[in-house]
Design a protein around this motif. Structure first.
Motif, PDB file in Angstrom:
ATOM      1  N   LEU A 131      15.889  -6.739 -20.320  1.00 40.32           N
ATOM      2  CA  LEU A 131      14.656  -7.517 -20.409  1.00 40.32           C
ATOM      3  C   LEU A 131      15.002  -8.981 -20.656  1.00 40.32           C
ATOM      4  CD1 LEU A 131      11.379  -7.131 -20.835  1.00 40.32           C
ATOM      5  CD2 LEU A 131      11.981  -7.732 -23.177  1.00 40.32           C
ATOM      6  N   TYR A 132      14.386  -9.858 -19.903  1.00 36.16           N
ATOM      7  CA  TYR A 132      14.571 -11.301 -20.070  1.00 36.16           C
ATOM      8  C   TYR A 132      13.281 -11.922 -20.589  1.00 36.16           C
ATOM      9  CZ  TYR A 132      14.587 -16.210 -18.636  1.00 36.16           C
ATOM     10  OH  TYR A 132      14.461 -17.574 -18.613  1.00 36.16           O
ATOM     11  N   LEU A 133      13.403 -12.667 -21.692  1.00 33.25           N
ATOM     12  CA  LEU A 133      12.264 -13.395 -22.253  1.00 33.25           C
ATOM     13  C   LEU A 133      12.442 -14.877 -21.966  1.00 33.25           C
ATOM     14  CD1 LEU A 133      11.823 -11.712 -25.761  1.00 33.25           C
ATOM     15  CD2 LEU A 133      10.602 -11.212 -23.640  1.00 33.25           C
ATOM     16  N   PRO A 134      11.616 -15.476 -21.110  1.00 29.29           N
ATOM     17  CA  PRO A 134      11.708 -16.919 -20.862  1.00 29.29           C
ATOM     18  C   PRO A 134      11.533 -17.699 -22.161  1.00 29.29           C
ATOM     19  CG  PRO A 134      10.314 -15.869 -19.223  1.00 29.29           C
ATOM     20  CD  PRO A 134      10.589 -14.844 -20.281  1.00 29.29           C
ATOM     21  N   ALA A 135      12.225 -18.823 -22.232  1.00 28.71           N
ATOM     22  CA  ALA A 135      12.200 -19.637 -23.446  1.00 28.71           C
ATOM     23  C   ALA A 135      10.797 -20.165 -23.721  1.00 28.71           C
ATOM     24  CB  ALA A 135      13.170 -20.806 -23.305  1.00 28.71           C
ATOM     25  N   GLY A 136      10.514 -20.336 -25.005  1.00 27.04           N
ATOM     26  CA  GLY A 136       9.287 -21.017 -25.403  1.00 27.04           C
ATOM     27  C   GLY A 136       8.076 -20.146 -25.560  1.00 27.04           C
ATOM     28  N   LEU A 204      11.004   4.187 -19.483  1.00 29.07           N
ATOM     29  CA  LEU A 204      10.480   2.824 -19.326  1.00 29.07           C
ATOM     30  C   LEU A 204       9.637   2.448 -20.542  1.00 29.07           C
ATOM     31  CD1 LEU A 204       9.060   1.441 -15.978  1.00 29.07           C
ATOM     32  CD2 LEU A 204       8.177   0.702 -18.176  1.00 29.07           C
ATOM     33  N   VAL A 205       8.796   3.383 -20.986  1.00 28.53           N
ATOM     34  CA  VAL A 205       7.963   3.134 -22.168  1.00 28.53           C
ATOM     35  C   VAL A 205       8.839   2.951 -23.400  1.00 28.53           C
ATOM     36  CG1 VAL A 205       6.243   4.148 -23.708  1.00 28.53           C
ATOM     37  CG2 VAL A 205       5.962   4.324 -21.231  1.00 28.53           C
ATOM     38  N   ARG A 206       9.845   3.796 -23.546  1.00 28.87           N
ATOM     39  CA  ARG A 206      10.740   3.683 -24.708  1.00 28.87           C
ATOM     40  C   ARG A 206      11.501   2.360 -24.682  1.00 28.87           C
ATOM     41  NH1 ARG A 206      13.351   9.797 -24.818  1.00 28.87           N
ATOM     42  NH2 ARG A 206      11.425  10.904 -25.409  1.00 28.87           N
ATOM     43  N   ALA A 207      11.874   1.926 -23.491  1.00 26.81           N
ATOM     44  CA  ALA A 207      12.582   0.648 -23.380  1.00 26.81           C
ATOM     45  C   ALA A 207      11.705  -0.494 -23.879  1.00 26.81           C
ATOM     46  CB  ALA A 207      13.001   0.408 -21.936  1.00 26.81           C
ATOM     47  N   LEU A 208      10.447  -0.499 -23.503  1.00 26.96           N
ATOM     48  CA  LEU A 208       9.541  -1.561 -23.956  1.00 26.96           C
ATOM     49  C   LEU A 208       9.349  -1.513 -25.468  1.00 26.96           C
ATOM     50  CD1 LEU A 208       6.886  -1.480 -21.091  1.00 26.96           C
ATOM     51  CD2 LEU A 208       8.485  -3.337 -21.600  1.00 26.96           C
ATOM     52  N   GLU A 209       9.258  -0.316 -26.021  1.00 28.12           N
ATOM     53  CA  GLU A 209       9.132  -0.197 -27.474  1.00 28.12           C
ATOM     54  C   GLU A 209      10.377  -0.717 -28.179  1.00 28.12           C
ATOM     55  OE1 GLU A 209       6.208   3.766 -27.447  1.00 28.12           O
ATOM     56  OE2 GLU A 209       8.373   3.968 -27.778  1.00 28.12           O
ATOM     57  N   HIS A 210      11.541  -0.420 -27.604  1.00 27.52           N
ATOM     58  CA  HIS A 210      12.799  -0.919 -28.170  1.00 27.52           C
ATOM     59  C   HIS A 210      12.864  -2.440 -28.100  1.00 27.52           C
ATOM     60  CE1 HIS A 210      17.146  -1.294 -28.878  1.00 27.52           C
ATOM     61  NE2 HIS A 210      17.149  -2.115 -27.840  1.00 27.52           N
ATOM     62  N   PHE A 211      12.501  -2.998 -26.965  1.00 20.36           N
ATOM     63  CA  PHE A 211      12.548  -4.455 -26.810  1.00 20.36           C
ATOM     64  C   PHE A 211      11.574  -5.142 -27.766  1.00 20.36           C
ATOM     65  CE2 PHE A 211      13.862  -3.472 -22.225  1.00 20.36           C
ATOM     66  CZ  PHE A 211      15.210  -3.571 -22.544  1.00 20.36           C
ATOM     67  N   ALA A 212      10.442  -4.512 -28.010  1.00 21.26           N
ATOM     68  CA  ALA A 212       9.469  -5.091 -28.939  1.00 21.26           C
ATOM     69  C   ALA A 212      10.063  -5.229 -30.331  1.00 21.26           C
ATOM     70  CB  ALA A 212       8.213  -4.219 -28.983  1.00 21.26           C
ATOM     71  N   GLU A 213      10.770  -4.186 -30.770  1.00 24.37           N
ATOM     72  CA  GLU A 213      11.364  -4.220 -32.109  1.00 24.37           C
ATOM     73  C   GLU A 213      12.551  -5.165 -32.165  1.00 24.37           C
ATOM     74  OE1 GLU A 213      13.293  -1.101 -35.393  1.00 24.37           O
ATOM     75  OE2 GLU A 213      12.422  -0.370 -33.505  1.00 24.37           O
ATOM     76  N   SER A 215      13.360  -7.760 -30.280  1.00 24.02           N
ATOM     77  CA  SER A 215      13.080  -9.172 -30.015  1.00 24.02           C
ATOM     78  C   SER A 215      12.167  -9.805 -31.051  1.00 24.02           C
ATOM     79  CB  SER A 215      12.441  -9.325 -28.636  1.00 24.02           C
ATOM     80  OG  SER A 215      11.140  -8.747 -28.607  1.00 24.02           O
ATOM     81  N   GLY A 216      11.504  -8.984 -31.845  1.00 27.60           N
ATOM     82  CA  GLY A 216      10.518  -9.533 -32.766  1.00 27.60           C
ATOM     83  C   GLY A 216       9.209  -9.878 -32.096  1.00 27.60           C
ATOM     84  N   HIS A 217       8.949  -9.289 -30.926  1.00 29.07           N
ATOM     85  CA  HIS A 217       7.689  -9.493 -30.208  1.00 29.07           C
ATOM     86  C   HIS A 217       6.985  -8.141 -30.095  1.00 29.07           C
ATOM     87  CE1 HIS A 217       7.949 -13.708 -28.966  1.00 29.07           C
ATOM     88  NE2 HIS A 217       9.248 -13.520 -28.907  1.00 29.07           N
ATOM     89  N   PRO A 218       6.240  -7.773 -31.105  1.00 27.88           N
ATOM     90  CA  PRO A 218       5.610  -6.439 -31.102  1.00 27.88           C
ATOM     91  C   PRO A 218       4.654  -6.221 -29.948  1.00 27.88           C
ATOM     92  CG  PRO A 218       4.715  -7.835 -32.864  1.00 27.88           C
ATOM     93  CD  PRO A 218       5.909  -8.544 -32.321  1.00 27.88           C
ATOM     94  N   GLU A 219       4.148  -7.311 -29.363  1.00 32.39           N
ATOM     95  CA  GLU A 219       3.201  -7.158 -28.254  1.00 32.39           C
ATOM     96  C   GLU A 219       3.834  -6.492 -27.038  1.00 32.39           C
ATOM     97  OE1 GLU A 219       4.986 -11.312 -27.681  1.00 32.39           O
ATOM     98  OE2 GLU A 219       4.406 -10.010 -29.355  1.00 32.39           O
TER      99      GLU A 219
END
Length: 398
Positions: A131-136, A204-213, A215-219
């Motif tokens: 997962l890539y999170l664009p800056a800002g 896929l759902v589990r991956a998003l849940e993992h990335f939320a935790e 990255s600190g972006h619960p959304e």
């Protein structure tokens, strides 16, 4: 009679004579006009996190000139046009840097700080996601997911790094999709995700849940997804839409043979784009056609198009893909998502769209369409309908 001249008077006369002589000497040039000065643009490229200079970085000016930074991170362009100039720096592992630089006569300086890509990884039972999170981004409104063909890898869609042992043309397709999707990510506040060996939407759902935790972006745990893919990746995008219609912004599926032929249910309210290769295996064409013709008569907001003359390869009409994605994102994402709450996607009224005749390629808005609406391709806007028409008719040889 001798005339004595005082030393002070003599000195004044000599100064006056020498000043006059210098003023009349044509060999002494005036300063050159500003417009005649050499025009240069130079700077230093640094890592934004460490402030360290970056060497061997390619710097591009106006898509015409390139320079490579030296050991001190320095670059310099000479004979630069006056006025606005496009500066671009692209390096694996960093966000692309683009700026319009206003250049004046003489020496111009512009330093560059590159931000390392914010990339997260997840694997479970042999399924791998990035997962890539664009800056800002303080809050991310959704995720663009590119599913992989069977045994292939689209993690480069997130990382920007080409994959080894990729099928012919796949890295180029992924790179083109990424470039367009980065523009949408910046406009709409989205993340990008790719995968390898995805066998189920559960992962896929589990991956998003993992990335939320992580990255600190619960959304991200409940983020809506714009799902797209080629071959098996397209089947996965469609499966995710069937399983989670309330969180799919839209889906694209191209040239797969594994789409579920059952009742699409609420997934019919999700905008979809289905592609068939005219020279692809008959079972793939039949599978996609059956899915469309089973659900479009029940109001599915879907479009079908045949890419004549092509086999089992990705669709490369980036303009068509980008415009459709842009229209769907604009229509579906709410203006301001509630802080800390899942994004509730906006519904689309079928009557607000456009329709395309799959035989004649004629298009019209919903009210003005005079053929069978429930057999026509449905498009979200006039622009996407025009793109569909041009694509469908040109590949058919019209």
């Amino acid at each position: 009679m001798r005339i004595r001249i005082g030393s002070s008077l003599l000195l004044a006369v000599l100064v006056l004579i020498s000043t006059s002589w210098i003023g009349c000497d044509s060999s002494v040039a005036d300063d050159p006009p500003a417009d005649d000065l050499p025009v240069t643009l130079s700077g230093v490229v640094r890592d934004q996190d460490t402030n360290s200079p970056l060497s061997d970085i390619t710097v591009e000016l106006n898509s015409a000139q390139t320079k490579t930074t030296d050991q001190a991170g320095r670059f310099e362009f000479r004979d630069v046009p006056l006025g606005a100039n496009a500066l671009r720096v692209s390096e694996t592992g960093f966000d692309d840097y683009t700026r319009q630089i206003n250049v004046s006569a003489g020496d111009n300086s512009h330093d560059v700080s590159l931000l390392r890509i914010t990339l997260y990884e997840f694997d479970e039972a042999g399924d791998f996601y990035e997962l890539y999170l664009p800056a800002g981004g303080s809050t991310y409104r959704g995720v663009i997911f590119l599913g992989e063909p069977s045994t292939q890898d689209t993690r480069g869609f997130a990382s920007g790094i080409p994959r080894t042992n990729a099928a012919p043309g796949l890295n180029e397709f992924v790179a083109a999709e990424r470039q367009r999707s980065l523009q949408l990510a910046e406009t709409y506040g989205l993340a990008l995700m790719g995968a390898e060996v995805t066998r189920s939407t559960v992962f896929l759902v589990r991956a998003l849940e993992h990335f939320a935790e992580e990255s600190g972006h619960p959304e991200l745990a409940k983020a809506p997804v714009l799902a797209m893919g080629f071959s098996f990746g397209g089947c996965l995008a469609y499966e995710f839409t069937l399983d989670h219609p309330d969180r799919v912004i839209g889906f694209m599926t191209a040239k797969g043979s594994c789409h579920d032929l059952g009742d699409a249910g609420l997934a019919r309210r999700v905008p979809g784009y289905l592609f068939i290769g005219g020279e692809d295996a008959p079972n793939r064409a039949l599978n996609i056609t059956d899915v469309f013709e089973e659900n479009r008569p029940q109001g599915a907001l879907w479009s079908l198009v045949i890419e004549q003359g092509t086999g089992h390869i990705p669709v490369d009409d980036q303009t068509l893909l980008f415009n459709w994605m842009d229209a769907v994102l604009e229509a579906r994402l709410p203006e301001t998502p509630p802080p800390g709450e899942p994004v509730v996607l906006r519904a689309i009224d079928e009557a607000t769209g456009w329709l395309g005749n799959r035989s004649s390629f004629e298009i019209a808005d919903y009210a003005g369409y005079d053929a069978d609406r429930l057999q026509a391709s449905w498009l979200p806007s006039m622009q996407t309908a025009q793109d569909w028409q041009a694509f469908a008719s040109s590949v058919a040889g019209d």
